[in-house]
Scaffold this motif. Sequence first.
Motif, PDB file in Angstrom:
ATOM      1  N   TRP A  49       0.786  -1.262  -0.019  1.00 32.53           N
ATOM      2  CA  TRP A  49      -0.016  -0.081  -0.058  1.00 32.53           C
ATOM      3  C   TRP A  49       0.829   1.153   0.032  1.00 32.53           C
ATOM      4  CZ3 TRP A  49      -0.043   3.444   4.096  1.00 32.53           C
ATOM      5  CH2 TRP A  49       0.643   3.057   5.156  1.00 32.53           C
ATOM      6  N   ASP A  50       2.107   1.294   0.488  1.00 37.69           N
ATOM      7  CA  ASP A  50       2.830   2.318   0.401  1.00 37.69           C
ATOM      8  C   ASP A  50       3.265   3.069  -0.772  1.00 37.69           C
ATOM      9  OD1 ASP A  50       3.327   2.779   3.300  1.00 37.69           O
ATOM     10  OD2 ASP A  50       5.234   1.506   3.212  1.00 37.69           O
ATOM     11  N   ASN A  51       2.982   2.259  -1.833  1.00 37.33           N
ATOM     12  CA  ASN A  51       3.202   2.452  -3.404  1.00 37.33           C
ATOM     13  C   ASN A  51       2.357   3.630  -3.662  1.00 37.33           C
ATOM     14  OD1 ASN A  51       5.744   1.074  -4.428  1.00 37.33           O
ATOM     15  ND2 ASN A  51       4.241  -0.657  -3.630  1.00 37.33           N
ATOM     16  N   PHE A  52       1.211   3.845  -3.161  1.00 32.73           N
ATOM     17  CA  PHE A  52       0.108   4.779  -3.536  1.00 32.73           C
ATOM     18  C   PHE A  52       0.818   6.221  -3.446  1.00 32.73           C
ATOM     19  CE2 PHE A  52      -3.603   7.460  -2.459  1.00 32.73           C
ATOM     20  CZ  PHE A  52      -4.132   7.481  -3.945  1.00 32.73           C
ATOM     21  N   PHE A  53       1.659   6.523  -2.227  1.00 34.51           N
ATOM     22  CA  PHE A  53       2.189   7.851  -2.161  1.00 34.51           C
ATOM     23  C   PHE A  53       3.076   8.160  -3.280  1.00 34.51           C
ATOM     24  CE2 PHE A  53       5.962   9.939  -0.344  1.00 34.51           C
ATOM     25  CZ  PHE A  53       5.403  11.076   0.324  1.00 34.51           C
ATOM     26  N   TYR A  54       3.838   7.056  -3.897  1.00 35.73           N
ATOM     27  CA  TYR A  54       4.825   7.392  -4.862  1.00 35.73           C
ATOM     28  C   TYR A  54       4.271   7.333  -6.234  1.00 35.73           C
ATOM     29  CZ  TYR A  54       8.041   6.678  -0.791  1.00 35.73           C
ATOM     30  OH  TYR A  54       8.575   6.580   0.274  1.00 35.73           O
ATOM     31  N   ALA A  55       2.894   7.175  -6.362  1.00 35.60           N
ATOM     32  CA  ALA A  55       2.516   7.180  -7.766  1.00 35.60           C
ATOM     33  C   ALA A  55       2.069   8.436  -8.052  1.00 35.60           C
ATOM     34  CB  ALA A  55       1.005   6.351  -7.752  1.00 35.60           C
ATOM     35  N   ASP A  56       2.007   8.738  -9.616  1.00 36.83           N
ATOM     36  CA  ASP A  56       1.722  10.116 -10.045  1.00 36.83           C
ATOM     37  C   ASP A  56       0.522  10.789  -9.405  1.00 36.83           C
ATOM     38  OD1 ASP A  56       0.671  12.057 -12.204  1.00 36.83           O
ATOM     39  OD2 ASP A  56       2.700  11.827 -12.982  1.00 36.83           O
ATOM     40  N   GLU A  57       0.726  11.959  -9.178  1.00 40.60           N
ATOM     41  CA  GLU A  57      -0.176  12.803  -8.549  1.00 40.60           C
ATOM     42  C   GLU A  57      -1.722  12.406  -9.197  1.00 40.60           C
ATOM     43  OE1 GLU A  57      -0.407  15.492  -6.097  1.00 40.60           O
ATOM     44  OE2 GLU A  57       1.771  15.108  -5.237  1.00 40.60           O
ATOM     45  N   LYS A  58      -1.661  12.139 -10.361  1.00 34.20           N
ATOM     46  CA  LYS A  58      -3.131  12.296 -11.138  1.00 34.20           C
ATOM     47  C   LYS A  58      -3.719  11.049 -10.550  1.00 34.20           C
ATOM     48  CE  LYS A  58      -1.589   9.371 -15.057  1.00 34.20           C
ATOM     49  NZ  LYS A  58      -0.977   9.319 -16.366  1.00 34.20           N
ATOM     50  N   PHE A  59      -3.182   9.977  -9.652  1.00 32.02           N
ATOM     51  CA  PHE A  59      -3.910   8.719  -9.481  1.00 32.02           C
ATOM     52  C   PHE A  59      -4.589   9.224  -8.159  1.00 32.02           C
ATOM     53  CE2 PHE A  59      -0.693   6.797 -12.140  1.00 32.02           C
ATOM     54  CZ  PHE A  59      -1.711   6.300 -13.393  1.00 32.02           C
ATOM     55  N   ARG A  60      -4.453  10.133  -7.331  1.00 35.44           N
ATOM     56  CA  ARG A  60      -4.835  10.425  -6.337  1.00 35.44           C
ATOM     57  C   ARG A  60      -6.526  10.902  -6.415  1.00 35.44           C
ATOM     58  NH1 ARG A  60      -0.281  13.023  -2.431  1.00 35.44           N
ATOM     59  NH2 ARG A  60       1.395  11.774  -3.032  1.00 35.44           N
ATOM     60  N   ASP A  61      -6.783  11.148  -7.462  1.00 35.40           N
ATOM     61  CA  ASP A  61      -7.862  11.366  -8.123  1.00 35.40           C
ATOM     62  C   ASP A  61      -8.770  10.547  -8.941  1.00 35.40           C
ATOM     63  OD1 ASP A  61     -10.002  13.652  -7.897  1.00 35.40           O
ATOM     64  OD2 ASP A  61      -9.731  13.957 -10.023  1.00 35.40           O
ATOM     65  N   ASP A  62      -8.153   9.499  -9.046  1.00 36.18           N
ATOM     66  CA  ASP A  62      -8.451   8.254 -10.034  1.00 36.18           C
ATOM     67  C   ASP A  62      -9.443   7.113  -8.924  1.00 36.18           C
ATOM     68  OD1 ASP A  62      -8.409   5.438 -10.828  1.00 36.18           O
ATOM     69  OD2 ASP A  62      -7.426   6.347 -12.575  1.00 36.18           O
ATOM     70  N   LYS A  63     -10.619   7.039  -9.097  1.00 35.09           N
ATOM     71  CA  LYS A  63     -11.471   6.562  -8.280  1.00 35.09           C
ATOM     72  C   LYS A  63     -10.927   4.794  -8.105  1.00 35.09           C
ATOM     73  CE  LYS A  63     -15.936   6.018  -6.618  1.00 35.09           C
ATOM     74  NZ  LYS A  63     -17.529   6.476  -7.100  1.00 35.09           N
ATOM     75  N   GLU A  64     -10.651   4.355  -9.166  1.00 39.74           N
ATOM     76  CA  GLU A  64     -10.206   2.865  -9.179  1.00 39.74           C
ATOM     77  C   GLU A  64      -9.146   2.654  -8.397  1.00 39.74           C
ATOM     78  OE1 GLU A  64      -9.676  -0.845 -12.321  1.00 39.74           O
ATOM     79  OE2 GLU A  64      -9.670   1.106 -13.170  1.00 39.74           O
ATOM     80  N   VAL A  65      -8.008   3.623  -8.681  1.00 43.30           N
ATOM     81  CA  VAL A  65      -6.757   3.280  -8.104  1.00 43.30           C
ATOM     82  C   VAL A  65      -6.885   3.689  -6.476  1.00 43.30           C
ATOM     83  CG1 VAL A  65      -4.260   4.470  -8.040  1.00 43.30           C
ATOM     84  CG2 VAL A  65      -5.345   3.821 -10.108  1.00 43.30           C
ATOM     85  N   VAL A  66      -7.712   4.735  -6.164  1.00 46.81           N
ATOM     86  CA  VAL A  66      -7.767   5.185  -4.937  1.00 46.81           C
ATOM     87  C   VAL A  66      -8.701   4.152  -4.183  1.00 46.81           C
ATOM     88  CG1 VAL A  66      -9.512   6.636  -3.361  1.00 46.81           C
ATOM     89  CG2 VAL A  66      -7.865   7.564  -5.281  1.00 46.81           C
ATOM     90  N   MET A  67      -9.588   3.312  -4.727  1.00 47.80           N
ATOM     91  CA  MET A  67     -10.422   2.425  -3.823  1.00 47.80           C
ATOM     92  C   MET A  67      -9.424   1.080  -3.613  1.00 47.80           C
ATOM     93  SD  MET A  67     -13.646   3.157  -3.401  1.00 47.80           S
ATOM     94  CE  MET A  67     -14.340   1.623  -3.269  1.00 47.80           C
ATOM     95  N   LEU A  68      -8.507   0.811  -4.552  1.00 45.21           N
ATOM     96  CA  LEU A  68      -7.738  -0.238  -4.470  1.00 45.21           C
ATOM     97  C   LEU A  68      -6.714   0.303  -3.181  1.00 45.21           C
ATOM     98  CD1 LEU A  68      -6.156  -2.902  -4.939  1.00 45.21           C
ATOM     99  CD2 LEU A  68      -4.624  -1.836  -6.498  1.00 45.21           C
ATOM    100  N   ALA A  69      -6.271   1.404  -3.332  1.00 46.17           N
ATOM    101  CA  ALA A  69      -5.185   1.800  -2.140  1.00 46.17           C
ATOM    102  C   ALA A  69      -5.878   1.876  -0.598  1.00 46.17           C
ATOM    103  CB  ALA A  69      -4.784   3.441  -2.533  1.00 46.17           C
ATOM    104  N   LEU A  70      -7.133   2.103  -0.783  1.00 47.60           N
ATOM    105  CA  LEU A  70      -7.835   2.207   0.525  1.00 47.60           C
ATOM    106  C   LEU A  70      -8.118   0.858   0.988  1.00 47.60           C
ATOM    107  CD1 LEU A  70     -10.188   5.087   0.005  1.00 47.60           C
ATOM    108  CD2 LEU A  70      -8.449   5.208   1.358  1.00 47.60           C
ATOM    109  N   MET A  71      -8.583  -0.106   0.322  1.00 48.14           N
ATOM    110  CA  MET A  71      -8.633  -1.418   0.477  1.00 48.14           C
ATOM    111  C   MET A  71      -7.422  -2.113   1.057  1.00 48.14           C
ATOM    112  SD  MET A  71     -11.211  -3.244  -2.116  1.00 48.14           S
ATOM    113  CE  MET A  71     -10.923  -2.377  -3.597  1.00 48.14           C
TER     114      MET A  71
END
Length: 131
Positions: A49-71
């Motif tokens: 899950w730490d990888n979410f922090f290093y992903a491109d900023e655009k993914f902080r507003d991508d619902k599919e990526v966010v849902m995975l990160a939160l799960m």
Amino acid sequence: IYNIMTDLEKEMAWNRITSECFPSEFLESAPQEIKSDKYYVMRAIERDWDNFFYADEKFRDDKEVVMLALMMNWENIEFVSERLKEDKEIILEVVKTYWWWDYMPQKYLKDEEIKKAIEKTKKRRKEINSL
């Protein structure tokens, strides 16, 4: 001259990264082309899950990526866009796994579905704590 990685180069870079780095460091060590490629971002978050922090900023507003990160870990809510922090589906996902309701937008505290999810989570936490 543009330095654009081909799909094969991305896959080779991904293979090198995943063989040389700890899972939590995959995207931290990756070139920008991988950090901004949804396919690799999703794979990295699935591993840690730490990888979410290093992903491109655009993914902080991508619902599919966010849902995975939160799960993977509710604490990723810290890095989610303000727009998605207001999204009911996102809020429900976090409330189901942790007591984030202390920080969620107040308007959702009156929502029946969210109230039920909060009560269910409180009950589950209480049962776990009593073990």
